[in-house]
Design a protein around this motif. Structure first.
Motif, PDB file in Angstrom:
ATOM      1  N   PHE A  27      44.164 -36.404  53.798  1.00 37.77           N
ATOM      2  CA  PHE A  27      43.012 -35.863  53.075  1.00 37.77           C
ATOM      3  C   PHE A  27      42.724 -34.428  53.540  1.00 37.77           C
ATOM      4  O   PHE A  27      42.462 -33.525  52.734  1.00 37.77           O
ATOM      5  CB  PHE A  27      41.798 -36.767  53.306  1.00 37.77           C
ATOM      6  N   THR A  28      42.771 -34.200  54.837  1.00 36.47           N
ATOM      7  CA  THR A  28      42.508 -32.868  55.391  1.00 36.47           C
ATOM      8  C   THR A  28      43.504 -31.842  54.849  1.00 36.47           C
ATOM      9  O   THR A  28      43.131 -30.730  54.455  1.00 36.47           O
ATOM     10  CB  THR A  28      42.588 -32.899  56.922  1.00 36.47           C
ATOM     11  N   ARG A  29      44.758 -32.228  54.825  1.00 34.60           N
ATOM     12  CA  ARG A  29      45.797 -31.320  54.319  1.00 34.60           C
ATOM     13  C   ARG A  29      45.517 -30.954  52.867  1.00 34.60           C
ATOM     14  O   ARG A  29      45.657 -29.790  52.472  1.00 34.60           O
ATOM     15  CB  ARG A  29      47.164 -31.989  54.449  1.00 34.60           C
ATOM     16  N   PHE A  30      45.137 -31.943  52.076  1.00 31.86           N
ATOM     17  CA  PHE A  30      44.891 -31.691  50.662  1.00 31.86           C
ATOM     18  C   PHE A  30      43.670 -30.792  50.461  1.00 31.86           C
ATOM     19  O   PHE A  30      43.694 -29.869  49.633  1.00 31.86           O
ATOM     20  CB  PHE A  30      44.716 -33.010  49.920  1.00 31.86           C
ATOM     21  N   VAL A  31      42.603 -31.041  51.214  1.00 28.24           N
ATOM     22  CA  VAL A  31      41.395 -30.216  51.073  1.00 28.24           C
ATOM     23  C   VAL A  31      41.723 -28.746  51.364  1.00 28.24           C
ATOM     24  O   VAL A  31      41.333 -27.839  50.614  1.00 28.24           O
ATOM     25  CB  VAL A  31      40.279 -30.728  52.005  1.00 28.24           C
TER      26      VAL A  31
ATOM     27  N   PHE B  18      38.031 -22.365  57.528  1.00 29.42           N
ATOM     28  CA  PHE B  18      38.300 -23.585  58.287  1.00 29.42           C
ATOM     29  C   PHE B  18      38.559 -23.307  59.768  1.00 29.42           C
ATOM     30  O   PHE B  18      38.845 -24.231  60.528  1.00 29.42           O
ATOM     31  CB  PHE B  18      39.510 -24.318  57.696  1.00 29.42           C
ATOM     32  N   ASP B  19      38.490 -22.031  60.182  1.00 23.48           N
ATOM     33  CA  ASP B  19      38.853 -21.686  61.560  1.00 23.48           C
ATOM     34  C   ASP B  19      37.951 -22.334  62.600  1.00 23.48           C
ATOM     35  O   ASP B  19      38.383 -22.624  63.722  1.00 23.48           O
ATOM     36  CB  ASP B  19      38.837 -20.157  61.741  1.00 23.48           C
ATOM     37  N   ASP B  20      36.705 -22.540  62.256  1.00 19.76           N
ATOM     38  CA  ASP B  20      35.764 -23.057  63.256  1.00 19.76           C
ATOM     39  C   ASP B  20      35.778 -24.581  63.364  1.00 19.76           C
ATOM     40  O   ASP B  20      35.047 -25.161  64.182  1.00 19.76           O
ATOM     41  CB  ASP B  20      34.334 -22.601  62.912  1.00 19.76           C
ATOM     42  N   ILE B  21      36.613 -25.218  62.512  1.00 21.26           N
ATOM     43  CA  ILE B  21      36.676 -26.678  62.540  1.00 21.26           C
ATOM     44  C   ILE B  21      37.704 -27.105  63.576  1.00 21.26           C
ATOM     45  O   ILE B  21      38.884 -26.777  63.468  1.00 21.26           O
ATOM     46  CB  ILE B  21      37.024 -27.247  61.154  1.00 21.26           C
ATOM     47  N   ALA B  22      37.272 -27.831  64.582  1.00 25.36           N
ATOM     48  CA  ALA B  22      38.156 -28.232  65.678  1.00 25.36           C
ATOM     49  C   ALA B  22      38.495 -29.710  65.569  1.00 25.36           C
ATOM     50  O   ALA B  22      37.790 -30.498  64.947  1.00 25.36           O
ATOM     51  CB  ALA B  22      37.485 -27.940  67.016  1.00 25.36           C
TER      52      ALA B  22
ATOM     53  N   LEU C 181      50.453 -30.935  47.712  1.00 34.76           N
ATOM     54  CA  LEU C 181      50.703 -32.347  48.004  1.00 34.76           C
ATOM     55  C   LEU C 181      49.402 -33.147  48.010  1.00 34.76           C
ATOM     56  O   LEU C 181      48.316 -32.593  48.199  1.00 34.76           O
ATOM     57  CB  LEU C 181      51.391 -32.485  49.365  1.00 34.76           C
ATOM     58  N   ASN C 182      49.534 -34.472  47.825  1.00 32.18           N
ATOM     59  CA  ASN C 182      48.443 -35.450  48.015  1.00 32.18           C
ATOM     60  C   ASN C 182      47.326 -35.327  46.980  1.00 32.18           C
ATOM     61  O   ASN C 182      46.157 -35.598  47.268  1.00 32.18           O
ATOM     62  CB  ASN C 182      47.864 -35.352  49.434  1.00 32.18           C
ATOM     63  N   ILE C 183      47.688 -34.905  45.775  1.00 30.86           N
ATOM     64  CA  ILE C 183      46.691 -34.854  44.702  1.00 30.86           C
ATOM     65  C   ILE C 183      46.238 -36.290  44.388  1.00 30.86           C
ATOM     66  O   ILE C 183      47.062 -37.190  44.206  1.00 30.86           O
ATOM     67  CB  ILE C 183      47.291 -34.198  43.451  1.00 30.86           C
ATOM     68  N   GLY C 184      44.940 -36.491  44.308  1.00 21.75           N
ATOM     69  CA  GLY C 184      44.376 -37.822  44.089  1.00 21.75           C
ATOM     70  C   GLY C 184      43.600 -38.336  45.281  1.00 21.75           C
ATOM     71  O   GLY C 184      42.935 -39.382  45.205  1.00 21.75           O
ATOM     72  N   MET C 185      43.656 -37.602  46.391  1.00 20.46           N
ATOM     73  CA  MET C 185      42.875 -38.006  47.569  1.00 20.46           C
ATOM     74  C   MET C 185      41.386 -37.788  47.304  1.00 20.46           C
ATOM     75  O   MET C 185      40.962 -36.715  46.875  1.00 20.46           O
ATOM     76  CB  MET C 185      43.306 -37.190  48.791  1.00 20.46           C
ATOM     77  N   ASN C 186      40.621 -38.830  47.541  1.00 24.82           N
ATOM     78  CA  ASN C 186      39.169 -38.755  47.440  1.00 24.82           C
ATOM     79  C   ASN C 186      38.577 -39.785  48.411  1.00 24.82           C
ATOM     80  O   ASN C 186      39.321 -40.436  49.159  1.00 24.82           O
ATOM     81  CB  ASN C 186      38.699 -38.987  45.997  1.00 24.82           C
TER      82      ASN C 186
ATOM     83  N   ALA D  78      35.303 -34.578  57.648  1.00 24.07           N
ATOM     84  CA  ALA D  78      33.927 -34.424  57.167  1.00 24.07           C
ATOM     85  C   ALA D  78      33.486 -32.969  57.249  1.00 24.07           C
ATOM     86  O   ALA D  78      32.826 -32.450  56.328  1.00 24.07           O
ATOM     87  CB  ALA D  78      32.992 -35.326  57.972  1.00 24.07           C
ATOM     88  N   ASP D  79      33.843 -32.301  58.345  1.00 19.85           N
ATOM     89  CA  ASP D  79      33.486 -30.888  58.497  1.00 19.85           C
ATOM     90  C   ASP D  79      34.148 -30.036  57.412  1.00 19.85           C
ATOM     91  O   ASP D  79      33.544 -29.096  56.889  1.00 19.85           O
ATOM     92  CB  ASP D  79      33.909 -30.385  59.880  1.00 19.85           C
ATOM     93  N   GLU D  80      35.400 -30.368  57.083  1.00 18.47           N
ATOM     94  CA  GLU D  80      36.107 -29.589  56.054  1.00 18.47           C
ATOM     95  C   GLU D  80      35.461 -29.777  54.689  1.00 18.47           C
ATOM     96  O   GLU D  80      35.284 -28.813  53.920  1.00 18.47           O
ATOM     97  CB  GLU D  80      37.587 -30.000  56.007  1.00 18.47           C
ATOM     98  N   LEU D  81      35.127 -30.996  54.351  1.00 16.00           N
ATOM     99  CA  LEU D  81      34.475 -31.254  53.064  1.00 16.00           C
ATOM    100  C   LEU D  81      33.129 -30.546  52.987  1.00 16.00           C
ATOM    101  O   LEU D  81      32.751 -29.992  51.940  1.00 16.00           O
ATOM    102  CB  LEU D  81      34.307 -32.759  52.850  1.00 16.00           C
ATOM    103  N   ASN D  82      32.388 -30.534  54.092  1.00 19.53           N
ATOM    104  CA  ASN D  82      31.106 -29.831  54.123  1.00 19.53           C
ATOM    105  C   ASN D  82      31.307 -28.322  53.971  1.00 19.53           C
ATOM    106  O   ASN D  82      30.543 -27.642  53.275  1.00 19.53           O
ATOM    107  CB  ASN D  82      30.364 -30.137  55.424  1.00 19.53           C
TER     108      ASN D  82
END
Length: 854
Positions: free
Chosen positions: A125-129, A144-148, A100-105, A156-160
């Motif tokens: 965006f988070t779901r798509f990443v 992604f487990d350490d991202i709270a 889902l959510n292809i095109g999120m940037n 931002a943490d997920e993208l990093n």
């Protein structure tokens, strides 16, 4: 590098097709989901813009040839987010997960923050990443487990984290993201694991996958937004019942998650509902579902999204259903005139009827597996473990449910089997004694349990993981799946309701081969009658002798020194046998009853253990040494090929004489107040026509004597059970002395293969796995080998006697594949266990319908 196919005209391209009412889309080229969406578009339902990719297109993607991504994207608004879902020919074959959510940037995120709010935009965006990282780039979800937390910081943490893991920034353009998703899904479908998985579900080796690219309808936002599903019937019962879930601020099928705080669909005292919250949307949904039912000719589950109070239909899938629901749904669609009765008949898989005829374990129940074996008789039952037939009878006397455990059952166990709720055996196969009796009386049975140790003297079962289950502990036997469970899981009761009855009535109107039942006792005959069998095709009379009152008399007869002594003892059995046959004839109310004369070797009535022999010596007032010596003298190296069947009738004719007299006297008695009874007498294990001549001469003489004594006339038919290869080969000679030939495929398979049906279960799974046999020949009729003997026997029998009746009465009789063979070979009927009669009736109807279509 992937090459791109340029200049694709999406509207008319058969491989990348805009879904419109007239687009060239079929289930065979684009899959069921794409075809369903086209049908919804034809119904003018609010379906988002969709492009369908064909099987060929997806196959090319997997091999390195992308379609024109830009041409596809031009079908959607420039700022639209997209989703991609699989579209296989059969939904049961599965497919890769939807993205889902292809095109999120970053740019799209900034825009959505202003329209949806920061938190909602970040959630998309988070779901798509996460989805892209896991399913497209095949990264470990643990990254992604350490991202709270949630919101912009978590995003931002997920993208990093993604950039650190891949050493590249997250894909920024819609075209790049879509290309990545398409490649990933295409290659996942064509991977080895996916191929093996769908082949196990019945998919062909070359099964194709289509993909649908659909504009996202947001289930998140500032107004009333959410997603959910709705259907018009219960998946468990098939009864009309609007069911489903709706979850605010969600996408896809989030509402169905077990931990989701979903709303009910209809008004419910337990909490808020969609019907109360958005009555207009609810009314539209129900209306759309009813339209889909009528036009798509199926009960559909509607997947929907609500965006700021506006309804969108994302998909329609066939309602998941239990066997009980499958019958009711098919029947109700036919009752409502949506489909023809013939189509309703063809929509129900015959073998699923077993789940209606017997109690079953609820599919949602927790299962503590103890062991597995061969699923020999369907249904499920719970009770306390017992290890002897006497203990089973004692439990029944105390009104306690019990499960009988034996290494293998013998005729001496029959009373205990009737007292038990289910049977477990260490040895045996699909046609072993326990399996045959279990199916005949509707008793769940699992045989050939090789992953448990049977310590019967200690009253224990030891599981593969070391657990010790002792006598008295509660277990559940699942004869449908061949499993043994600890405890008492939740059950579903048998359901022979009005829908089942209608389906059976419709089946009888179209089928063109007779269906009889194998029935050994009046109780079996009543079951057969309840299931509308057209008579009894096999009554195994030896089972009547294992009653306690007859067992000892049979043993006296075996120990009699002369023919006169045997005849005198059998005189005491005569009234018992006569009463049995009168009951059978009365229950069947003029329908044919085929009675097989005594078949098993006599040593089966004698005890093997020292205590039993001592008790027998006391009962017969004989020295123990005489009893032991006589038993040893009667033992055979291979009793199934020894003195049994017609060989007993020739060498110990008094037994058949008594049975014939009982049949004829019962015929006269049962004909007094109803239609004349015309019994069918079957001689077992014939190999030569002279055997038939000898037995027939004696039976004809007894018939004449009974007619004179009683001052009554009657007719009867005499036939042969063809269960030796020689009888099949010499059927032309044998048929000259018979009215019918009934092929007993249990023994015929055993003798054709030189394979013990009681021992084959120990290695049969290895043989099937290594493709020595396509299927267990005792479970599925061997058309090439045993079937060839049946064809020869049928042709030669009919050539010698054109009007002779042909039938199959082995355990194969209830299998749809066997019925198909018998129809093609010109057989008049098949006979199967009473609880298999509905299965056979439906299978025969489907075969008749298929032959008319061809």
């Amino acid at each position: 590098m992937l090459r791109r196919e340029r200049n694709a005209a999406v509207q008319n391209n058969p491989n990348t097709t805009l879904v419109t009412p007239i687009a060239p889309i079929t289930t065979a080229t684009h899959g069921g989901r794409a075809k369903c969406l086209q049908r919804l578009a034809r119904l003018e339902l609010p379906v988002p813009t969709t492009v369908a990719l064909s099987f060929d297109s997806v196959h090319k993607i997997a091999s390195g040839h992308l379609p024109d991504i830009e041409a596809i994207l031009k079908q959607f608004p420039q700022d639209a987010l997209l989703c991609v879902r699989p579209s296989s020919e059969d939904p049961d074959w599965g497919g890769p997960s939807a993205i889902l959510n292809i095109g999120m940037n970053e740019a799209r995120y900034e825009v959505l923050c202003g329209t949806l709010g920061t938190d909602s935009a970040a959630a998309l965006f988070t779901r798509f990443v996460q989805s892209y990282a896991i399913h497209v780039d095949r990264l470990d979800p643990d990254m992604f487990d350490d991202i709270a937390g949630e919101g912009p910081a978590a995003l931002a943490d997920e993208l990093n984290a993604y950039e650190a893991e891949t050493e590249t920034p997250f894909p920024a353009t819609r075209a790049e993201q879509l290309a990545g998703v398409l490649k990933s899904m295409a290659r996942a479908w064509e991977g080895t694991s996916a191929r093996l998985l769908r082949q196990a579900k019945g998919a062909p080796l070359d099964a194709g996958l289509g993909l649908v690219i659909q504009q996202m309808a947001f289930g998140v936002g500032q107004g009333e937004c959410g997603s959910g599903v709705l259907q018009l019937v219960s998946s468990k019962t098939g009864m009309p019942q609007i069911t489903g879930r709706y979850l605010r601020q969600s996408q896809g099928r989030d509402a169905l998650r077990a931990d989701a705080a979903s709303l009910f669909i209809t008004r419910d005292p337990r909490g808020p509902s969609l019907e109360e919250t958005l009555p207009d949307c609810f009314a539209q949904l129900v209306s759309h579902a009813q339209l889909m039912r009528a036009k798509l000719r199926e009960e559909m589950q509607v997947e929907f999204t609500i965006e700021n109070g506006e309804l969108r239909i994302l998909d329609g899938v066939r309602v998941a259903r239990s066997s009980r629901a499958a019958v009711r749904i098919a029947v109700q669609l036919a009752r409502d005139g949506i489909i023809a009765r013939e189509e309703a008949l063809c929509r129900v898989e015959p073998n699923t009827l077993n789940e209606l005829l017997h109690r079953q374990i609820d599919r949602h129940a927790k299962r503590d597996l103890l062991g597995t074996g061969i699923a020999a008789s369907p249904g499920a039952a719970t009770g306390k473990l017992v290890f002897t037939a006497n203990e089973a009878q004692a439990s029944a006397a105390r009104d306690e449910d019990c499960i009988l455990v034996r290494r293998e059952t013998s005729p001496e166990d029959i009373r205990g089997m009737h007292a038990a709720r289910a049977i477990i055996t260490e040895r045996g196969g699909i046609t072993s004694h326990a399996a045959v009796i279990g199916r005949g009386i509707g008793l769940p049975c699992v045989v050939g349990v090789s992953d448990m140790r049977f310590q019967t003297r200690r009253g224990q079962l030891v599981t593969s993981d070391g657990r010790v289950i002792t006598a008295g502990e509660v277990v559940t036997v699942d004869g449908t799946n061949g499993t043994i469970l600890l405890g008492a899981p939740e059950m579903l009761e048998a359901a022979l309701d009005d829908a089942f009855q209608d389906l059976m009535d419709w089946a009888d109107e179209v089928r063109d081969i007779g269906i009889r039942a194998n029935a050994d006792t009046p109780a079996d005959a009543q079951t057969a009658r309840n299931f509308a069998a057209q008579g009894i095709g096999l009554c195994r009379t030896e089972h009547m002798f294992f009653d306690a009152g007859r067992f000892t008399v049979m043993r006296e007869m075996i120990f009699a020194e002369s023919s006169d002594d045997r005849r005198a003892v059998l005189e005491r059995l005569l009234p018992m046998q006569r009463a049995d046959f009168i009951q059978l004839f009365n229950i069947m109310q003029g329908q044919p009853v085929c009675i097989r004369l005594f078949d098993p070797p006599l040593h089966e009535f004698l005890p093997n253990d020292r205590n039993g022999q001592r008790e027998l010596a006391e009962a017969l007032d004989l020295p123990l040494s005489d009893v032991t010596r006589r038993i040893e003298a009667m033992m055979e190296y291979n009793p199934m090929l020894g003195l049994r069947g017609v060989r007993l009738g020739v060498t110990v004719p008094e037994i058949y004489d008594m049975q014939a007299r009982a049949i004829f006297e019962a015929t006269i008695e049962a004909s007094r107040d109803g239609d004349p009874v015309v019994p069918e007498i079957m001689i077992p294990l014939v190999s030569a026509k002279r055997e038939v001549e000898l037995v027939r001469t004696r039976i004809d003489a007894i018939a004449a004597a009974v007619s004179t004594e009683k001052g009554a006339t009657f007719t009867y038919n005499l036939g042969v059970m063809v269960e030796t290869p020689r009888a099949a080969l010499r059927a032309g000679d044998i048929a000259q002395h018979c009215s019918f030939l009934s092929f007993g495929t249990n023994d015929l398979t055993q003798m054709t293969y030189g394979l013990s049906r009681d021992d084959a279960g120990r290695f049969m799974s290895d043989y099937v796995r290594q493709e020595v046999f396509v299927e267990d020949p005792f479970h599925s009729l061997d058309i090439d080998g045993v079937g060839e003997l049946l064809k020869l026997g049928a042709e030669r029998g009919r050539s010698a006697r054109p009007g002779i009746t042909l039938s199959l009465c082995g355990e194969h009789g209830g299998n749809p594949e066997s019925i198909a063979f018998c129809r093609s070979a010109g057989f008049d009927y098949v006979s199967c266990s009473p609880f298999r009669v509905p299965v056979a009736r439906l299978a025969a109807a489907q075969l008749a319908i298929a032959s008319q279509i061809e």
